[in-house]
Design a protein around this motif. Structure first.
Motif, short mmCIF file in Angstrom:
data_model
loop_
_atom_site.label_atom_id
_atom_site.label_comp_id
_atom_site.label_asym_id
_atom_site.label_seq_id
_atom_site.Cartn_x
_atom_site.Cartn_y
_atom_site.Cartn_z
N MET A 1 -6.41 18.66 61.73
CA MET A 1 -6.00 18.33 60.88
C MET A 1 -4.12 18.48 61.52
N LEU A 2 -3.70 17.46 61.01
CA LEU A 2 -2.66 17.25 61.70
C LEU A 2 -1.44 17.65 60.84
N MET A 3 -0.56 18.57 60.99
CA MET A 3 0.15 18.96 59.38
C MET A 3 1.52 18.27 59.38
N PRO A 4 1.74 17.43 58.85
CA PRO A 4 2.75 16.41 58.81
C PRO A 4 4.54 16.99 58.29
N GLU A 5 4.52 18.27 58.53
CA GLU A 5 5.75 19.43 58.03
C GLU A 5 6.52 19.56 58.95
N SER A 6 5.30 19.48 60.47
CA SER A 6 5.79 19.90 61.69
C SER A 6 6.14 18.66 62.76
N ALA A 7 6.19 17.81 62.61
CA ALA A 7 6.61 15.97 62.74
C ALA A 7 7.67 16.84 63.84
N PRO A 8 9.10 16.89 62.62
CA PRO A 8 10.19 17.05 63.77
C PRO A 8 10.27 17.95 64.25
N HIS A 9 9.83 19.22 64.24
CA HIS A 9 10.10 20.32 65.46
C HIS A 9 9.39 19.93 66.65
N ARG A 10 8.16 18.83 66.03
CA ARG A 10 7.49 18.36 67.04
C ARG A 10 8.38 17.03 68.52
N LEU A 11 8.84 16.30 67.77
CA LEU A 11 9.19 15.29 68.36
C LEU A 11 10.24 16.25 68.76
N ALA A 12 11.49 17.17 68.20
CA ALA A 12 12.48 17.96 68.45
C ALA A 12 11.97 18.89 69.90
N LEU A 13 10.69 18.72 70.16
CA LEU A 13 10.37 19.95 71.40
C LEU A 13 10.32 18.94 72.42
N ALA A 14 9.65 18.12 72.23
CA ALA A 14 9.66 16.63 73.39
C ALA A 14 10.81 16.08 73.96
N GLU A 15 12.04 16.08 73.12
CA GLU A 15 13.28 15.13 73.23
C GLU A 15 13.56 16.52 73.79
N ARG A 16 13.98 18.14 74.15
CA ARG A 16 14.22 18.78 74.54
C ARG A 16 13.44 19.37 75.43
N ASP A 160 -11.14 27.44 69.86
CA ASP A 160 -12.60 27.05 69.60
C ASP A 160 -12.26 26.43 68.39
N ALA A 161 -11.69 27.53 67.43
CA ALA A 161 -11.63 26.87 65.94
C ALA A 161 -9.94 25.90 65.91
N ALA A 162 -9.20 26.67 66.60
CA ALA A 162 -7.84 25.61 66.70
C ALA A 162 -7.83 24.65 67.32
N LEU A 163 -8.73 24.48 68.02
CA LEU A 163 -9.02 22.93 68.32
C LEU A 163 -10.19 22.06 67.66
N GLU A 164 -10.68 22.18 66.47
CA GLU A 164 -11.43 21.24 66.05
C GLU A 164 -10.53 20.86 64.67
N ALA A 165 -9.54 22.18 64.65
CA ALA A 165 -8.94 21.78 63.21
C ALA A 165 -7.78 20.51 64.02
N ALA A 166 -7.72 20.60 65.20
CA ALA A 166 -6.50 19.45 65.55
C ALA A 166 -7.41 18.24 66.31
N GLY A 167 -8.59 18.54 65.82
CA GLY A 167 -9.32 17.27 65.91
C GLY A 167 -9.78 16.85 67.67
N PHE A 168 -10.16 18.07 68.10
CA PHE A 168 -10.56 17.84 69.62
C PHE A 168 -11.82 18.79 69.73
#
Length: 390
Positions: A1-16, A160-168
């Protein structure tokens, strides 16, 4: 499951990454913006501190902001020391050798871009690690098109646990990544997130003609290169080193570091002479890489003797040969022992490299067959090396 609080960090990473010229594909950018890296760093990381120590940091022991700042920093993060220790098992800084890590996002994304993956491609990933790069590939290509393999069962379980948590629903295959995995072979792409001394021929057998293999070659912790080779119809592969790269050594190909009393090991030399070139050249990336091409099993060691004087060593244990260097007022002296004069070989290589105008690592070409690796530098007859596969 995605963590909304990290969305700005992910967007900033993509831009960098875009501004750095690393991230060019819109589909991969969507993956970077969607996949939360923090899920793949549970239970924590180790940060380097003074004295050669590693400080454990966990999400539970940090503020959300501090943790996300660490997670999305442009740096590699050690996630395991000495093959077993994770950050949740220790409170104070410790010594240790990193044995698993989350590679800097710049490197992860650049490799996926360099592999030229497109929709419909199947990928074999060698070295799942934390699973972050696996998740990016799954988002880009679909989880059914990604096979990932990891040698360490504990690391695989966390991934595996992290991939499942991320929805894969992709599951990590546990085994020796050097022999690949035939489950869905042949693949369009093979991407290795570990370093190898030689590209295993089994990877070539499991790649479609026209497919690409991307892996780091070399065995030193620096002075390694990112090889990109294309598989031919006749079962050979050809390509070049496309840039510098640094990954942990594949465990089954890692050389055992020289140990014991190094002075005693080098006490009986056959020759002694002033060096023509200083051994400190091996502190530079390209000379270190070329040395590994000419002496693929050599290891370079920096040490100090009992009086504190700097000593540098080259060892080739397979050929029972060594070179030890001592610095004096007028320069360096080398003493060599064993059937192979190691430093003579290195000096010939580096002298030819200097005479050629110091070509960089991207000038190195590579051809792989079922019996050998052949390296050469563009247009330089004196700069070529052959390595037999055993």
């Amino acid at each position: 499951m995605l963590m909304p609080e990290s969305a700005p960090h992910r967007l900033a990473l993509a831009e960098r990454l875009k501004e750095a010229g690393v991230l060019t594909s819109p589909a991969l950018r969507a993956a970077v913006e969607a996949v939360p890296r923090e899920l793949f760093l549970d239970p924590g990381v180790f940060l380097p501190v003074e004295g050669g120590l590693w400080r454990p940091v966990t999400a539970l022991g940090s503020t959300p902001k501090d943790w996300l700042d660490i997670v999305y920093a442009d740096q590699s993060l050690a996630t395991q020391l000495d093959g077993h220790l994770t950050a949740d098992r220790i409170a104070e800084p410790v010594t240790g050798v990193p044995t698993s890590s989350s590679t800097t996002p710049v490197t992860v994304v650049a490799m996926i871009e360099d592999a030229e993956v497109t929709a419909g491609h199947t990928v074999l990933e060698i070295g799942t690690g934390t699973g972050y790069s696996t998740a990016l590939l799954c988002h880009r290509l679909g989880e059914d098109n990604v096979t990932t393999i990891e040698v360490d069962p504990e690391v695989a379980a966390r991934a595996d646990a992290a991939l499942e948590a991320a929805g894969f629903s992709t599951w990590t295959l546990v085994g020796d990544g050097l022999v690949g995995h035939p489950a869905r072979a042949p693949y369009d792409r093979v991407i290795a997130t570990c370093a190898v001394r030689r590209i295993p021929y089994t990877w070539i057998r499991q790649t479609k003609p026209g497919g690409i293999i991307l892996t780091t070659v070399g065995s030193w912790p620096y002075g390694t290169g990112l090889a990109k080779v294309t598989v031919n119809e006749d079962g050979t592969a050809e390509g070049r080193i496309i840039g510098r790269s640094s990954f942990m050594q594949a465990r089954s190909q890692a050389l055992t570091p020289p140990h014991g009393d190094l002075s005693a090991r080098t006490a009986y030399a056959d020759t002694e002479r002033p060096t023509k070139l200083p051994p400190t050249l091996l502190d530079e990336w390209m000379p270190a890489f070329l040395t590994q091409l000419s002496l693929p099993r050599a290891q370079y060691v920096r040490a100090r003797d009992s009086e504190g004087a700097r000593r540098l060593y080259l060892f080739d244990d397979e050929r029972e040969s060594f070179a030890v260097f001592t610095e004096g007022p007028s320069g360096w002296t080398v003493r060599q022992g064993g059937p192979v004069a190691l430093w003579d070989s290195v000096e010939r290589t580096l002298t030819a490299w200097q005479a050629a105008g110091h070509p960089d690592i991207s000038s190195v070409r590579l051809r792989v067959t079922d019996r050998s690796h052949a390296y050469s530098v563009d247009g330089e007859a004196a700069l070529h090396w052959g390595q037999r596969l055993t």
